[in-house]
Design a protein around this motif. Structure first.
Motif, short mmCIF file in Angstrom:
data_model
loop_
_atom_site.label_atom_id
_atom_site.label_comp_id
_atom_site.label_asym_id
_atom_site.label_seq_id
_atom_site.Cartn_x
_atom_site.Cartn_y
_atom_site.Cartn_z
N SER A 1145 0.81 -1.20 0.00
CA SER A 1145 0.00 0.00 0.00
C SER A 1145 0.85 1.25 0.00
N ILE A 1146 1.93 1.25 0.76
CA ILE A 1146 2.83 2.41 0.80
C ILE A 1146 3.94 2.16 -0.21
N PRO A 1147 4.10 3.02 -1.19
CA PRO A 1147 5.20 2.81 -2.15
C PRO A 1147 6.53 2.77 -1.43
N SER A 1148 7.39 1.88 -1.85
CA SER A 1148 8.68 1.77 -1.18
C SER A 1148 9.49 3.05 -1.29
N SER A 1149 9.14 3.87 -2.29
CA SER A 1149 9.88 5.13 -2.46
C SER A 1149 9.61 6.09 -1.31
N VAL A 1150 8.50 5.91 -0.60
CA VAL A 1150 8.21 6.80 0.54
C VAL A 1150 9.31 6.68 1.59
N TRP A 1151 9.79 5.45 1.77
CA TRP A 1151 10.83 5.25 2.79
C TRP A 1151 12.15 5.88 2.39
N ASN A 1152 12.26 6.36 1.14
CA ASN A 1152 13.48 7.02 0.68
C ASN A 1152 13.46 8.52 0.92
N LEU A 1153 12.39 9.01 1.56
CA LEU A 1153 12.32 10.44 1.89
C LEU A 1153 13.20 10.65 3.13
N LYS A 1154 14.47 10.80 2.89
CA LYS A 1154 15.44 10.76 3.99
C LYS A 1154 15.44 12.02 4.84
N ASP A 1155 14.82 13.08 4.35
CA ASP A 1155 14.76 14.31 5.15
C ASP A 1155 13.42 14.48 5.84
N ILE A 1156 12.58 13.47 5.78
CA ILE A 1156 11.24 13.58 6.35
C ILE A 1156 11.33 13.66 7.87
N LEU A 1157 10.61 14.59 8.46
CA LEU A 1157 10.57 14.74 9.91
C LEU A 1157 9.27 14.19 10.49
N ILE A 1158 8.17 14.41 9.77
CA ILE A 1158 6.85 13.98 10.24
C ILE A 1158 6.16 13.23 9.11
N LEU A 1159 5.74 12.01 9.37
CA LEU A 1159 4.99 11.20 8.41
C LEU A 1159 3.74 10.68 9.10
N ASN A 1160 2.59 11.12 8.61
CA ASN A 1160 1.32 10.73 9.22
C ASN A 1160 0.41 10.17 8.13
N LEU A 1161 0.21 8.88 8.13
CA LEU A 1161 -0.68 8.20 7.18
C LEU A 1161 -1.81 7.50 7.94
N SER A 1162 -2.11 7.96 9.13
CA SER A 1162 -3.08 7.28 9.99
C SER A 1162 -4.50 7.36 9.44
N SER A 1163 -5.32 6.44 9.91
CA SER A 1163 -6.76 6.41 9.61
C SER A 1163 -7.03 6.40 8.12
N ASN A 1164 -6.45 5.44 7.43
CA ASN A 1164 -6.75 5.16 6.04
C ASN A 1164 -7.07 3.67 5.92
N TYR A 1165 -6.94 3.13 4.74
CA TYR A 1165 -7.17 1.70 4.53
C TYR A 1165 -5.93 1.05 3.92
N LEU A 1166 -4.78 1.55 4.31
CA LEU A 1166 -3.53 1.02 3.82
C LEU A 1166 -3.26 -0.35 4.45
N SER A 1167 -2.64 -1.22 3.70
CA SER A 1167 -2.43 -2.57 4.20
C SER A 1167 -1.07 -3.09 3.75
N GLY A 1168 -0.84 -4.38 4.01
CA GLY A 1168 0.41 -5.00 3.64
C GLY A 1168 1.45 -4.91 4.74
N PRO A 1169 2.58 -5.56 4.55
CA PRO A 1169 3.63 -5.52 5.57
C PRO A 1169 4.40 -4.21 5.52
N LEU A 1170 4.96 -3.83 6.65
CA LEU A 1170 5.81 -2.65 6.70
C LEU A 1170 7.20 -3.03 6.19
N SER A 1171 7.73 -2.21 5.32
CA SER A 1171 9.00 -2.51 4.67
C SER A 1171 10.18 -2.29 5.62
#
Length: 1447
Positions: A1145-1171
């Motif tokens: 559900s979460i593109p693996s490219s999201v984890w490449n946002l190396k300068d990210i300070l805050i990531l909030n994807l709560s309360s959706n219908y995302l699924s699958g294993p965490l990378s």
């Protein structure tokens, strides 16, 4: 890593070095030439530092180099030519520097292995095409040499002024997966064999060019094609049926060409083989032919079908109903015949349906009302006949309804006016008749209303004046009579008013002078008389709007005769009206005395709760969000079967309990209605007070008095509390008293008893009152007149019997009481008992004189005006002068301020002389009213700052709005009350850099033209009512740093609501899209936003990319290993991966946002294993993935996020143990892993997290001993609840470890509030709502039945929903079978003491209570005990308990 300094020249001594990677640090200075000595180097990565100077030519000596990345630095000068001689080079990135010069013409001769080239964001020029970004300055033709790049996988050259033809060698690069040449000036034909050389092609975008010729049928040889865009060219010939051979085709856009087809449209039939097809755009094209039945065989995945202006003829096949996932259907401007097929009602997901400008006839099928998700319906310009379906009321989502230019007849169904959210309604040019009803005022949100060219008669309803959002109103060419309503002066947003060609009479209301936005008026060809107004918009009108009204008079420019003076109607009122009002007040005074005397003799007087702080008040949706920190988990205080309860604190400090209903649960909406009904019928000191409610299409909430000690569930079912018998009796007595009060209130106001003969099993008193409101108020209730004396010291409600005035007062006054209370000292209205209940809180809390409120507001404004050069305010704005006579103030007839005009100070209209004004700032004031249009004429303005005020009205729609504001770069209007839409003309403020209009009441869609503001750096739109799609043109805003769209109603198709090319926003630092209805997946291109620091997509409907078929090549987000030429990888099509990896559900490219300070994807219908790649976000401080459907284990790499302060992955499906690596999160303060399926032990290593303040691992399957050291010394049992296998210290309320059987027992102190009936009224509302009609003989008996269930629950500690109770065994049956002999077996064991000598007395006590409960729940309603006797019996039981000192 945070390394700094310079690169020493001694690095050249490392002769055995093969890889040199110091990326993502802060190295500065120049690059040493000695790097060229490292002959073994295969990879050199200096990306993302602060290196400067020129690139050494010695780099060209590195003959084994495969990867060179100098991107995101400050290099200057030209690229050394020697670099283009490194034949081993596979990846070359010099992007985001300040390089200049040109690329050598033979650059590709030696780069045999080059697969990735990125030179974007530089300052280069020359003759090579602009595949490198708009920051370079290339033009010309595509070079033939590109065909030599045999390993190229992606080629994107968009918006680059390319000319000439596409070199044929490009179509022979077999490795190509995407070709994108959109928005250029390319010409010529596509090669007939183009598909033969592109076996791996997945994306082909050639739109917006000048390509011609036929579309080669060989395109089908590119069997992996999934997206084809050939629109806006000059292609001719037939659409090739070979498109149907593309099994993976998802999107096909052929619009705006000159394509044709054979009569049977064989290409449509062939497309039925494309099972993944989602988007099909065919028009405009001169396709001709007829729609085949095979149209219904198209993919069930199809979401968009556009056949606009295709010259298609014949009927719409019934098989179209098979397209069950269709969201958007357009068949506009064709030669269609026949009727609208009934099967159209099967398109249950459709949001936009357009079948206009055809020759379709027949009636509108009722099945169209099954389209409950429909937003826009356009059936205009056809030959439809019959009536408008009354069932259209079922389509609550409808915002636009266009039925004009048909042959519809009959009357407008009353139900149509219940579409309260409709924005555009056009029924013009039909044969509709009848009169317009007062219910027209219900469509409060409408902006365009056109009923012209019909046969309507009668008068114009005065409630039309309540449509304050209305911009265009057209009632022309009808048979309307009587006066133009005075209420039209309330249409403050009106721009167009056409009442011409009717039989209207009377004067033109002077109230129309208030319509400052009115540009067009036409009242010609009527029977109007009197003087034509001259102020306001009338100052700009000519004679044409008033032609053919012989009785009109006025100034000469209107070409009418001059007026004669007439006697004022005001004097007529004083002569005739004043005595009538005086006599009414005298009668009211007499009845005050009569009622006060009567009330003294009442056995049980009615008491309206007037507790401070709990009176009725209006609370908006946004106030609820603010009070609860956006419905934060931290504010959650309770959960129910249909919703959640939050603690909220308003801006004035008032503490509330807010019950939010989960409308996705079955029965939630019905439960909300039922609770509203119960709460509305009962007000009592012992019941939780209702302060307000909030309801719209997608949100339902009740705002209640906050009870700090909790509700009945807390005290009855918690392991931490224990209620005694007397405490339980106090609760049930108070509840019974309150229920009895509600029934007495009905009896009082209707003068009827529940036992009267007219109330039968079919008609209870509650149902009789409810069904009588508001259609037959006077018949249903003896209460006809109510006079409210609103003096601050004496709050009195006076009730007058029906008399001479019965039925003579206008119906609108019924609603006037609640919506505009307090305008007069005394209000006389028609009302019934339900209206009294609704308005008690609102009306009784109002001050007597509203002039005081307006005067206070003006004085506050005076205090904040810092510039008064003429010293006007101290002399004129004084208490000795009525404020309506103050300088610059205008008032209405009821002494309410309508406008102010303050030259040289504050907010004013006459400001055109301030020609040098650069900043207009009125932030943090109390300004109200509309924004003066004149301010948009000050060409020198650079900043307009009106934030944090109370401004209302709409933003100017004028086409010239930005024509004069050539220097405006900042527009701050946030935190006001502005409404309407964003005018598209705003896009003409070319130099705008900062735009903030958050926290207003703006609606509509975000205009696509906003993409023209290419210099925009900040865009704040949250906290409004915007809907529709996020425009794809947002990708043009390359300088955008902050994008905030949260707290709106934005949505989109299931295929994806977030624009795919969001990655173009390479400067983006903050992206807030939370609290919307965005669907689909997160675009993988988000990884290109490398500067992104905050990403909040929470509280949406995002689902991600679900992979079901192994082996299917799907969209990948791993751009680091792709071989792409160009600037934006997301434009180059879909890079592939094996689908067997499962659901991501979460593109693996999201984890490449190396300068990210805050990531909030709560309360959706995302699924699958965490990378495991989650560990790449090294600097992240807050990570919230809660409220999704993630499964699998928590990655060990989570422990690498050393800067993490707040982590929340609660409410998912995570399994496995807690990683030991979590102990590495030394900065962690909040860790919430609750409501998962985690197992194993809590790692003792977590004791090292010294800053951890909050931990929640409840509702999992954890086992073993709970640690006690470090932060665990401060945690309580709540952190570990519902983990049955945990053990540890007694304070954690778990079993002891190591077979220690010691049980710690501590009786909690009971702290009940003064009013102990802290009851969850869902029990009553749900119970009453589910009561069968045959059991609802009276409201009293229906409450008794529900109360009996509560009584059983309180003393047995068993809920009616307990798993042991089924259809064959309910709670009441269980109690009945145990009564009387086994009563002690069913009573809560906590109420039984060990002493056997007391058991007989206890049995008597509980038998009395259970007997009463069973009498309340008897099957026959007439045999149930009423609530008054319930109260009496309970008091006797309580007295007996005190006497015998039992229980």
């Amino acid at each position: 890593m945070g390394l700094t300094g310079t690169i020493p020249k001694e690095v050249g001594n490392l002769t055995y070095l093969t890889s040199f990677n110091i990326s993502n640090n802060t190295f500065n200075g120049t690059l040493p030439r000695e790097l060229g000595l490292l002959q073994r180097l295969q990879s050199i990565n200096l990306r993302a530092n602060k290196l400067s100077g020129s690139i050494p030519a010695e780099i060209g000596n590195l003959t084994k180099l495969e990867e060179l990345d100098f991107g995101v630095n400050d290099f200057i000068g030209e690229i050394p030519a020697s670099i283009f001689n490194i034949s081993s080079l596979q990846r070359l990135s010099l992007r985001n520097n300040s390089l200049v010069g040109t690329l050598p013409a033979d650059m590709c001769n030696n780069l045999y292995n080059l697969g990735f080239l990125s030179l974007s964001f530089n300052r280069m020029g020359g003759q090579i095409p602009s595949s490198l970004d708009r920051y370079n300055n290339y033009d010309g033709r595509i070079p033939q040499e590109l065909g030599n790049l045999f390993n190229l996988e992606g080629l994107g050259i968009s918006s680059s002024n390319l000319v000439g033809s596409i070199p044929e060698p490009i179509f022979n690069i077999s490795s190509l997966q995407s070709i994108i040449f959109t928005n250029n000036s390319l010409m010529g034909h596509l090669p007939s064999s183009m598909g033969l050389g592109l076996p791996n092609l997945e994306t082909l975008f050639l739109g917006r060019n000048e390509l011609s010729g036929i579309i080669p049928s060989s395109i089908s040889n590119s069997t992996r094609l999934s997206r084809i865009g050939l629109s806006e060219n000059m292609f001719t010939g037939n659409i090739p049926p070979s498109f149907g051979e593309l099994k993976f085709l998802r999107s096909l856009n052929l619009g705006y060409n000159k394509l044709t087809s054979e009569s049977e449209l064989p290409f449509v039939t062939s497309l039925a083989n494309c099972g993944l097809l989602e988007i099909l755009v065919l028009g405009p094209n001169p396709i001709k032919g007829t729609l085949p039945k095979s149209l219904g065989n198209l993919s069930t995945s199809l979401e968009l079908l556009d056949a606009t202006s295709c010259q298609i003829k014949g009927v719409i096949p019934a098989e179209i109903g098979n397209l069950s996932n269709l969201v958007d259907l357009s068949l506009v401007d064709n030669y269609l015949t026949g009727s609208v097929p009934v099967t159209i009602g099967k398109l249950v997901k459709i949001q936009s349906l357009k079948i206009s400008n055809t020759t379709i006839e027949g009636t509108i099928p009722d099945s169209i009302c099954d389209l409950t998700n429909l937003v826009g319906l356009d059936l205009s310009k056809n030959k439809l006949s019959g009536s408008i379906p009354s069932c259209l009321k079922n389509i609550h989502s409808l915002r636009s309804l266009l039925l004009d230019n048909n042959q519809l007849s009959s009357i407008i169904p009353m139900t149509l006016w219940s579409l309260g959210d409709i924005l555009i309604l056009n029924l013009s040019s039909n044969a509709l008749s009848g009169s317009l009803t007062q219910e027209i005022g219900n469509i409060k949100s409408v902006t365009q209303l056109d009923l012209s060219s019909n046969q309507f008669s009668g008068s114009i309803p005065s409630t039309t004046g309540q449509l304050q959002s209305l911009k265009e109103l057209n009632f022309s060419s009808n048979r309307l009579q009587a006066d133009i309503p005075e209420s039209f002066g309330g249409l403050l947003s009106l721009e167009v008013l056409d009442l011409s060609q009717n039989s209207l009479s009377g004067n033109i209301p002077k109230s129309l002078e208030k319509l400052v936005y009115l540009k067009y008026l036409n009242v010609s060809a009527n029977k109007l008389s009197g003087e034509i107004p001259t102020e306001g918009p009338f100052a700009n009108f000519t004679a044409e709007p008033f032609l053919h009204n012989d009785g009109l008079c006025g100034v000469a420019r209107f070409h009418v005769s001059s007026c004669r003076h007439t006697i004022s109607t005001k004097h007529k009122f004083l002569y005739y009206g004043l005595p009538v009002i005086s006599s009414t007040i005298l009668v009211a005074a007499f009845i005050i005395v009569l009622l006060r005397h009567r009330n003294k003799n009442r056995k049980l007087p009615i008491q309206v709760d007037s507790s401070p702080g709990v009176a009725y008040r209006r609370i908006s949706y946004h106030e609820i969000l603010q009070a609860t920190n956006n419905l934060s988990e931290d504010n959650l205080i309770g959960r129910g079967s249909v919703g959640l309860v939050y603690k909220g604190i308003l801006s004035d400090g008032m503490v509330l309990a807010i019950k939010v209903f989960d409308l996705e649960q079955q029965g939630a909406s019905k439960s909300f209605d039922a609770e509203c009904e119960v709460m509305r019928n009962i007000r009592h000191r012992n019941l939780v007070k209702v302060i307000s409610s909030c309801s719209n299409v997608d949100f339902r909430a009740l705002v209640l008095e906050y009870m700090p000690n909790g509700n009945l569930d807390k005290w009855l079912y918690s392991h931490n509390h224990c209620l005694g018998v007397l405490q339980r009796l106090d609760i049930v007595i108070d509840v019974a008293t309150a229920l009895d009060y509600g029934i007495l209130l009905m009896e009082t106001f209707t003068r009827k008893k529940p036992t009267e003969e007219q109330f039968t099993e079919e008609m209870s008193m509650t149902r009789w009152v409810s069904e009588s409101f508001p259609r037959a108020v006077i018949q249903a209730s003896k209460l006809t007149l109510i006079i409210l004396e609103l003096s601050p010291g004496d709050r009195v409600v006076l009730v007058v019997e029906a008399g001479e005035t019965e039925g003579k007062l206008p119906h609108k006054i019924l609603m006037f009481l609640c919506h505009e209370p307090g305008v007069m000292d005394y209000i006389v209205v028609v009302v019934d008992f339900l209206m009294v209940l609704q308005c008690f809180g609102a009306c009784l809390a109002l001050p007597m004189n509203t002039n005081f409120t307006d005067e206070s507001a003006l004085l506050a404004l005076k205090a904040n005006i810092i510039s008064d050069p003429d010293n006007i305010l101290p002399k004129n704005w004084t208490e000795g002068i009525p404020f309506c006579n103050w300088f610059g103030i205008s008032c209405s007839s009821d002494k309410r301020v309508t406008a102010w005009n303050l030259p040289n100070m504050g907010l004013r209209e006459e400001i055109s002389e301030l020609l040098n004004l650069k900043i207009s700032a009125f932030a943090f004031n109390k300004l109200s009213g509309t924004i003066p249009a004149a301010i948009f004429n000050i060409s020198s303005l650079q900043s307009i700052i009106f934030r944090h005020n109370s401004l209302y009205g709409t933003l100017p729609e004028y086409e010239y709005m930005c024509n004069n504001l050539n220097n405006l770069n900042k527009l701050y209007l946030h935190y006001n009350e502005l409404s309407g839409t964003i005018p598209s003309s705003l896009s003409e403020c070319w130099v705008m850099q900062h735009l903030a209009i958050e926290r207003n009441r703006l609606s509509g869609s975000i205009p696509r033209a906003i993409g023209n503001l290419t210099k925009l750096e900040e865009l704040y739109l949250p906290g409004n009512y915007f809907n529709g799609l996020i425009p794809m043109e947002m990708s043009n805003l390359r300088d955008l740093k902050i994008m905030s769209f949260s707290f709106n109603e934005l949505t989109g198709p299931v295929s994806g609501s977030i624009p795919r090319d969001i990655g173009n926003l390479s400067m983006l630092q903050v992206s807030f899209l939370g609290m919307n209805e965005l669907r689909g997946k997160i675009p993988s291109s988000i990884s290109n936003c490398s500067k992104l620091a905050t990403m909040d997509f929470s509280n949406n409907l995002l689902t991600g990319n679900k992979v079901e078929n192994p082996g299917v090549r799907t969209e990948s987000t791993e751009w680091t290993s792709s071989k792409v030429l160009g600037i934006n990888p997301q434009l180059f099509g879909t890079i592939t991966e094996d689908a067997t990896v499962g659901n991501k559900s979460i593109p693996s490219s999201v984890w490449n946002l190396k300068d990210i300070l805050i990531l909030n994807l709560s309360s959706n219908y995302l699924s699958g294993p965490l990378s495991p790649d989650i560990g790449n976000m090294k600097v992240i401080t807050r990570l919230d993935l809660s409220g999704n459907q993630f499964w699998g284990s928590i990655p060990n790499s989570t422990g690498e996020l050393l800067n993490l302060i707040d982590q929340n992955t609660s409410r998912n499906r995570l399994q496995g143990p807690l990683p030991q690596s979590l102990a590495n999160l030394v900065s962690l303060e909040v860790l919430d892993l609750s409501q998962n399926s985690l197992s194993g032990m809590i790692p003792e290593s977590l004791e090292a997290l010294l800053y951890l303040k909050y931990l929640n691992v409840s509702f999992n399957s954890l086992s073993g001993e709970i640690p006690t050291g470090g932060p665990f010394a401060n945690f309580t049992a709540e952190s570990f609840m519902q983990n049955d296998a945990l053990c540890g210290a007694p304070r954690f309320r778990v079993g002891a470890c190591k077979d220690d059987q010691h049980r710690w027992s501590r009786k909690p102190k009971i702290l009940l509030s003064d009013n102990s009936a802290i009851v969850n009224y869902r029990r009553f509302s749900h119970c009453v709502a589910q009561m069968p009609k045959e059991q609802e003989a009276s409201s009293s008996n229906s409450f008794s039945a529900c109360y009996g269930i509560l009584l059983m629950e309180v003393f047995t500690r068993k809920k009616p929903t307990h798993e042991q109770f089924t259809e064959g065994m309910t709670l009441s049956h269980w109690v009945s079978k145990s009564f009387p002999g086994g009563v002690l077996d069913i009573v809560d064991i906590n109420l039984l003491k060990k002493e056997k000598e007391e058991l007989s007395l206890k049995e008597q006590c509980f038998s009395s209570i259970m007997k009463l409960a069973l009498e309340c729940t008897r099957q026959a309603s007439e045999e149930r005990i009423d609530m008054e006797n319930v109260v009496s019996r309970l008091h006797k039981i309580k007295a007996k308990i005190h006497e015998d000192v039992i229980c």
